[in-house]
Design a protein around this motif. Structure first.
Motif, PDB file in Angstrom:
ATOM      1  N   ASP A 180       0.839  -1.197   0.000  1.00  0.00           N
ATOM      2  CA  ASP A 180       0.000   0.000   0.000  1.00  0.00           C
ATOM      3  C   ASP A 180       0.878   1.251   0.000  1.00  0.00           C
ATOM      4  N   ASP A 181       0.325   2.350  -0.504  1.00  0.00           N
ATOM      5  CA  ASP A 181       0.982   3.669  -0.433  1.00  0.00           C
ATOM      6  C   ASP A 181       2.374   3.644  -1.046  1.00  0.00           C
ATOM      7  N   GLU A 237      -4.560   4.525  -6.460  1.00  0.00           N
ATOM      8  CA  GLU A 237      -5.570   4.907  -5.471  1.00  0.00           C
ATOM      9  C   GLU A 237      -5.780   6.414  -5.472  1.00  0.00           C
TER      10      GLU A 237
HETATM   11 MG    MG Z   1      -3.168   3.467   0.308  1.00  0.00          MG
END
Ligand code: MG
Ligand code: C2E
Ligand code: MG
Ligand code: MG
Length: 282
Positions: A180-181, A237
């Motif tokens: 993520d990220d 995202e």
């Molecule tokens: Mg994220």
């Protein structure tokens, strides 16, 4: 005048800090009872195929209905939960709720889709995690292939030996792994080489500047290309505009998530959304 406003600025800053630590302690006390008082709810946000805009999965995101403060966002309590260790029972509840909900949608006539949960570093490195996941999968009867765990690179940096062990065990079960990220924080990208990762999620801070911001565009394009060559899936995202969507399609980012398509929503609303999208595809 400049000096004066500077001083006011500092006063305001320390007052803010005091307020923050005060609020944090108050939240911490309330957080201890939140699970028992059923104050948490999971929201769900769709992940879509960038070409067909078909829903291909979802991310489960926690919300806290505080008795006095109303809806509290995860940025305001996840780190408290992490520091106090409360993230262990809360995180277990998250996985359990997401898996049970996913099987409920299946029973209600929807296609089974992969559901992603976020795991924080302490939760990921807790020795009970694997047993908890196994137990939840067996109790809910959800096939492991339909569970995805999203972790940030921070998890891996904190205890690489353990992270590797846990990731391999999850992989063996068939659980999907997403970083993520990606692009913020540690960002060594070495985790992609070392760990059995399936997907990467480009952080929304990069998506935000598309297509005008040149470095955001370059980084996004580079991540998409790198992931493609490494055989990894990529999810952008925080897609909010048609311009961002067009950029991501042009550079062939396979999957998208963001307010342009939908916001995270409660389970019943998400089910309606699933049903409507079925009709519009038919
Ligand atoms: Mg994220
Ligand atoms: P994340 O995993 O990166 O989740 C994506 C966040 O971006 C979510 O915020 C989502 O609501 C938000 N988002 C999605 N699309 C857009 C968009 O188009 N524009 C903007 N501005 N934001 C968008 P949320 O739900 O507030 O969660 C924030 C973070 O809190 C998550 O980031 C995750 O790190 C953490 N978190 C959320 N739920 C859980 C959980 O159940 N457990 C743990 N450990 N962490 C969680
Ligand atoms: Mg996430
Ligand atoms: Mg985030």
């Amino acid at each position: 005048a400049a000096k004066e406003s500077g001083k006011n600025g500092i006063q305001r800053y320390s007052a803010e800090l005091h307020k923050q630590s005060f609020e944090r302690r108050a939240l911490e006390a309330d957080l201890k009872n939140a699970l028992h008082n059923h104050e948490f709810e999971m929201f769900y946000q769709a992940k879509l195929d960038s070409q067909s805009v078909e829903i291909i999965g979802m991310e489960a995101l926690i919300r806290w209905h505080h008795p006095n403060l109303g809806l509290v966002e995860p940025v305001d309590f996840i780190s408290i939960a992490e520091d106090t260790g409360l993230i262990i029972p809360i995180g277990k509840w998250v996985i359990e709720t997401a898996c049970r909900q996913n099987m409920q949608w299946l029973k209600n006539g929807n296609r089974l889709l992969p559901i992603a949960v976020n795991l924080s570093p302490k939760q990921f490195n807790d020795e009970r995690l694997l047993d908890d996941i196994l137990k939840i999968l067996s109790e809910t009867q959800m096939p492991a292939e339909y569970l995805v765990v999203e972790i940030t690179e921070r998890v891996v940096v904190e205890d690489a030996v353990n992270a590797n062990k846990v990731l391999r065990a999850l992989k063996e079960l068939g659980v999907g792994l997403a970083i993520d990220d990606l692009g913020v924080g540690y960002s060594s990208f070495s985790s992609l080489e070392i760990f059995p990762v399936d997907s990467v999620k480009i952080d929304r801070s990069f998506i935000h500047g598309l297509p005008e911001n040149q470095s955001n565009s370059a980084i996004t394009e580079a991540i998409i290309n790198m992931a493609d060559r490494l055989g990894l899936n990529v999810i952008a995202e925080g897609v909010e505009t048609i311009e961002q969507l067009e950029f991501l399609r042009k550079y062939q980012c396979p999957q998208l998530q963001g307010f342009y398509f939908n916001k995270p929503m409660p389970a019943d609303e998400f089910e309606k959304y699933l049903n409507n999208s079925k009709q519009s595809l038919a």
